[in-house]
Design a protein around this motif. Structure first.
Motif, PDB file in Angstrom:
ATOM      1  N   PHE A   1       0.839  -1.200   0.000  1.00 39.37           N
ATOM      2  CA  PHE A   1       0.000   0.000   0.000  1.00 39.37           C
ATOM      3  C   PHE A   1       0.876   1.253   0.000  1.00 39.37           C
ATOM      4  O   PHE A   1       2.091   1.167   0.169  1.00 39.37           O
ATOM      5  CB  PHE A   1      -0.949  -0.029   1.202  1.00 39.37           C
ATOM      6  N   PRO A   2       0.292   2.444  -0.176  1.00 46.86           N
ATOM      7  CA  PRO A   2       1.109   3.647  -0.367  1.00 46.86           C
ATOM      8  C   PRO A   2       1.903   4.102   0.855  1.00 46.86           C
ATOM      9  O   PRO A   2       2.978   4.678   0.714  1.00 46.86           O
ATOM     10  CB  PRO A   2       0.085   4.722  -0.766  1.00 46.86           C
ATOM     11  N   GLY A   3       1.388   3.891   2.059  1.00 51.92           N
ATOM     12  CA  GLY A   3       2.052   4.458   3.229  1.00 51.92           C
ATOM     13  C   GLY A   3       1.930   5.971   3.230  1.00 51.92           C
ATOM     14  O   GLY A   3       1.063   6.553   2.570  1.00 51.92           O
ATOM     15  N   LYS A   4       2.827   6.641   3.960  1.00 51.22           N
ATOM     16  CA  LYS A   4       2.735   8.087   4.134  1.00 51.22           C
ATOM     17  C   LYS A   4       3.364   8.874   2.987  1.00 51.22           C
ATOM     18  O   LYS A   4       3.331  10.105   2.981  1.00 51.22           O
ATOM     19  CB  LYS A   4       3.388   8.488   5.464  1.00 51.22           C
ATOM     20  N   ARG A   5       3.978   8.197   2.054  1.00 53.48           N
ATOM     21  CA  ARG A   5       4.527   8.847   0.849  1.00 53.48           C
ATOM     22  C   ARG A   5       5.528   9.965   1.195  1.00 53.48           C
ATOM     23  O   ARG A   5       5.535  11.032   0.604  1.00 53.48           O
ATOM     24  CB  ARG A   5       3.394   9.403  -0.012  1.00 53.48           C
ATOM     25  N   GLY A   6       6.397   9.698   2.174  1.00 51.88           N
ATOM     26  CA  GLY A   6       7.459  10.641   2.511  1.00 51.88           C
ATOM     27  C   GLY A   6       7.083  11.704   3.512  1.00 51.88           C
ATOM     28  O   GLY A   6       7.946  12.422   4.016  1.00 51.88           O
ATOM     29  N   GLU A   7       5.786  11.844   3.816  1.00 49.23           N
ATOM     30  CA  GLU A   7       5.354  12.848   4.783  1.00 49.23           C
ATOM     31  C   GLU A   7       5.335  12.248   6.185  1.00 49.23           C
ATOM     32  O   GLU A   7       5.191  11.046   6.357  1.00 49.23           O
ATOM     33  CB  GLU A   7       3.969  13.373   4.428  1.00 49.23           C
TER      34      GLU A   7
ATOM     35  N   GLN B   1     -11.961  11.242  -6.100  1.00 55.35           N
ATOM     36  CA  GLN B   1     -11.427  12.124  -5.065  1.00 55.35           C
ATOM     37  C   GLN B   1     -10.107  12.733  -5.556  1.00 55.35           C
ATOM     38  O   GLN B   1      -9.040  12.152  -5.351  1.00 55.35           O
ATOM     39  CB  GLN B   1     -11.188  11.334  -3.768  1.00 55.35           C
ATOM     40  N   PRO B   2     -10.159  13.889  -6.219  1.00 54.03           N
ATOM     41  CA  PRO B   2      -8.946  14.439  -6.849  1.00 54.03           C
ATOM     42  C   PRO B   2      -7.803  14.714  -5.885  1.00 54.03           C
ATOM     43  O   PRO B   2      -6.635  14.693  -6.287  1.00 54.03           O
ATOM     44  CB  PRO B   2      -9.447  15.739  -7.502  1.00 54.03           C
ATOM     45  N   GLN B   3      -8.106  14.943  -4.596  1.00 50.11           N
ATOM     46  CA  GLN B   3      -7.033  15.207  -3.641  1.00 50.11           C
ATOM     47  C   GLN B   3      -6.192  13.962  -3.360  1.00 50.11           C
ATOM     48  O   GLN B   3      -5.126  14.061  -2.739  1.00 50.11           O
ATOM     49  CB  GLN B   3      -7.598  15.762  -2.321  1.00 50.11           C
ATOM     50  N   HIS B   4      -6.681  12.800  -3.837  1.00 46.65           N
ATOM     51  CA  HIS B   4      -5.943  11.562  -3.583  1.00 46.65           C
ATOM     52  C   HIS B   4      -5.439  10.907  -4.865  1.00 46.65           C
ATOM     53  O   HIS B   4      -5.207   9.694  -4.904  1.00 46.65           O
ATOM     54  CB  HIS B   4      -6.804  10.597  -2.770  1.00 46.65           C
ATOM     55  N   THR B   5      -5.235  11.711  -5.890  1.00 44.72           N
ATOM     56  CA  THR B   5      -4.630  11.205  -7.123  1.00 44.72           C
ATOM     57  C   THR B   5      -3.243  10.653  -6.851  1.00 44.72           C
ATOM     58  O   THR B   5      -2.863   9.577  -7.348  1.00 44.72           O
ATOM     59  CB  THR B   5      -4.551  12.327  -8.174  1.00 44.72           C
ATOM     60  N   ASP B   6      -2.468  11.384  -6.025  1.00 48.40           N
ATOM     61  CA  ASP B   6      -1.123  10.911  -5.684  1.00 48.40           C
ATOM     62  C   ASP B   6      -1.182   9.601  -4.909  1.00 48.40           C
ATOM     63  O   ASP B   6      -0.372   8.693  -5.150  1.00 48.40           O
ATOM     64  CB  ASP B   6      -0.385  11.974  -4.868  1.00 48.40           C
ATOM     65  N   PHE B   7      -2.131   9.477  -3.999  1.00 48.21           N
ATOM     66  CA  PHE B   7      -2.284   8.228  -3.240  1.00 48.21           C
ATOM     67  C   PHE B   7      -2.505   7.056  -4.202  1.00 48.21           C
ATOM     68  O   PHE B   7      -1.877   5.999  -4.066  1.00 48.21           O
ATOM     69  CB  PHE B   7      -3.462   8.359  -2.269  1.00 48.21           C
ATOM     70  N   LEU B   8      -3.389   7.240  -5.163  1.00 42.80           N
ATOM     71  CA  LEU B   8      -3.662   6.181  -6.137  1.00 42.80           C
ATOM     72  C   LEU B   8      -2.431   5.852  -6.973  1.00 42.80           C
ATOM     73  O   LEU B   8      -2.130   4.681  -7.221  1.00 42.80           O
ATOM     74  CB  LEU B   8      -4.806   6.613  -7.056  1.00 42.80           C
ATOM     75  N   ASN B   9      -1.729   6.883  -7.405  1.00 39.37           N
ATOM     76  CA  ASN B   9      -0.537   6.653  -8.239  1.00 39.37           C
ATOM     77  C   ASN B   9       0.531   5.882  -7.476  1.00 39.37           C
ATOM     78  O   ASN B   9       1.136   4.938  -8.011  1.00 39.37           O
ATOM     79  CB  ASN B   9       0.023   7.986  -8.729  1.00 39.37           C
ATOM     80  N   VAL B  10       0.776   6.282  -6.232  1.00 35.80           N
ATOM     81  CA  VAL B  10       1.786   5.578  -5.426  1.00 35.80           C
ATOM     82  C   VAL B  10       1.316   4.159  -5.112  1.00 35.80           C
ATOM     83  O   VAL B  10       2.101   3.212  -5.124  1.00 35.80           O
ATOM     84  CB  VAL B  10       2.086   6.364  -4.132  1.00 35.80           C
TER      85      VAL B  10
ATOM     86  N   SER C   1      -0.574   2.246  -6.987  1.00 37.74           N
ATOM     87  CA  SER C   1      -0.415   1.403  -8.180  1.00 37.74           C
ATOM     88  C   SER C   1       1.026   0.939  -8.349  1.00 37.74           C
ATOM     89  O   SER C   1       1.282  -0.164  -8.847  1.00 37.74           O
ATOM     90  CB  SER C   1      -0.885   2.155  -9.427  1.00 37.74           C
ATOM     91  N   GLN C   2       1.977   1.766  -7.893  1.00 31.65           N
ATOM     92  CA  GLN C   2       3.391   1.374  -7.958  1.00 31.65           C
ATOM     93  C   GLN C   2       3.757   0.431  -6.813  1.00 31.65           C
ATOM     94  O   GLN C   2       4.434  -0.585  -7.010  1.00 31.65           O
ATOM     95  CB  GLN C   2       4.272   2.617  -7.914  1.00 31.65           C
ATOM     96  N   SER C   3       3.287   0.755  -5.588  1.00 29.34           N
ATOM     97  CA  SER C   3       3.600  -0.074  -4.425  1.00 29.34           C
ATOM     98  C   SER C   3       3.028  -1.473  -4.569  1.00 29.34           C
ATOM     99  O   SER C   3       3.623  -2.457  -4.111  1.00 29.34           O
ATOM    100  CB  SER C   3       3.044   0.573  -3.146  1.00 29.34           C
ATOM    101  N   ALA C   4       1.869  -1.561  -5.215  1.00 30.89           N
ATOM    102  CA  ALA C   4       1.213  -2.862  -5.364  1.00 30.89           C
ATOM    103  C   ALA C   4       2.068  -3.855  -6.132  1.00 30.89           C
ATOM    104  O   ALA C   4       1.921  -5.073  -5.963  1.00 30.89           O
ATOM    105  CB  ALA C   4      -0.139  -2.681  -6.050  1.00 30.89           C
TER     106      ALA C   4
END
Length: 270
Positions: free
Chosen positions: A177-183, A244-253, A255-258
């Motif tokens: 899953f994406p996790g905190k994505r560096g934050e 949910q446009p504010q979570h586009t980055d969450f989805l992108n990360v 898709s890579q983490s998966a």
């Protein structure tokens, strides 16, 4: 799974006013936080402030209703005081009785909510009743560690052994899953000072989403979900986040983490 479900998380900053009152400090605001941190280090060897001095600046949640529909929401100090944030969150329990899901909620989030609710003179019997009002809550309430009304995933996945506690970010990454994505939570005071409310709520909602994804994997582990039902929940979550446009980055990360685990590699192939 027992529906409805509410996955939640809170973000906090140090309540400087209460800290000054507690320690009888008369200092300018710019010096007060440093003084409170120094006192905390002397007292406990950590900068992490005591529970009662955490002021809530955001509560985020993911609501899953009885039909499986998802609603992601945040209450923050962009528009509401801490007291109003609490009123809105607590009103959910007055109307509904969801399964509450958190990561470290029993150790941190719920105790903070308890103290801050008392600080503002609010009542929250639907959340904190242990059977004095509703006798059924004697056997299944939101506070008892071994009940099912509130599931603290950090606690149950450690098999109630503090030596096995894990960070949300680590387990999210481990499971694809994406996790905190560096934050990190250290950014929260800066978000408040600079009024970056969308960053604040997106960060808090990100923790909620990671917790939800871990929760349905845990339900699969326990046999409460079949593999087919788990796959459908993953698909539904992806489809919902696309709205949910504010979570586009969450989805992108995500898709890579998966791609990092065999089990999750096909999550985005449907």
């Amino acid at each position: 799974m027992r529906l409805p479900i509410l996955i939640f998380d809170i973000e906090t900053i140090t309540d400087l006013k209460s800290g000054a009152h507690l320690h009888q400090l008369d200092l300018p605001a710019e010096d007060l936080e440093q003084a409170l941190m120094k006192l905390r280090r002397q007292d406990a060897g950590t900068d992490f402030q005591r529970i009662a001095l955490h002021e809530i600046v955001c509560i985020s949640g993911l609501w899953i209703d009885e039909l499986g529909a998802m609603t992601l929401f945040s209450f923050s100090q962009e528009n509401d005081s801490e007291a109003e944030i609490l009123r809105k969150f607590l009103s959910i329990f007055d109307k509904r009785h969801p399964t509450l899901v958190s990561w470290n909620g029993a150790q941190f989030d719920l105790p903070v909510i308890l103290f801050r609710t008392m600080y503002h003179g609010l009542a929250a019997p639907s959340l904190f009743d242990q059977g004095e009002i509703d006798t059924q809550k004697r056997y299944n309430n939101y506070q008892n560690r071994y009940h099912q009304r509130h599931i603290d995933l950090m606690d149950v996945m450690a098999m109630f052994n503090g030596r096995h506690f894990q960070k949300l970010d680590d387990i999210a990454h481990l499971l694809g899953f994406p996790g905190k994505r560096g934050e990190t939570g250290y950014h929260i005071p800066a978000y408040i000072r600079t009024k970056q409310w969308l960053k604040l709520t997106s960060y808090c909602e990100g923790d909620v989403l990671n917790t939800w994804l871990i929760y349905i994997r845990w339900q699969l582990l326990k046999g409460q979900l079949s593999h087919e039902d788990h796959r459908l929940w993953i698909q539904n979550t992806i489809n919902y986040l696309k709205t949910q446009p504010q979570h586009t980055d969450f989805l992108n990360v995500w898709s890579q983490s998966a791609q990092n685990t065999a089990f999750t590699a096909s999550d985005f192939n449907f």
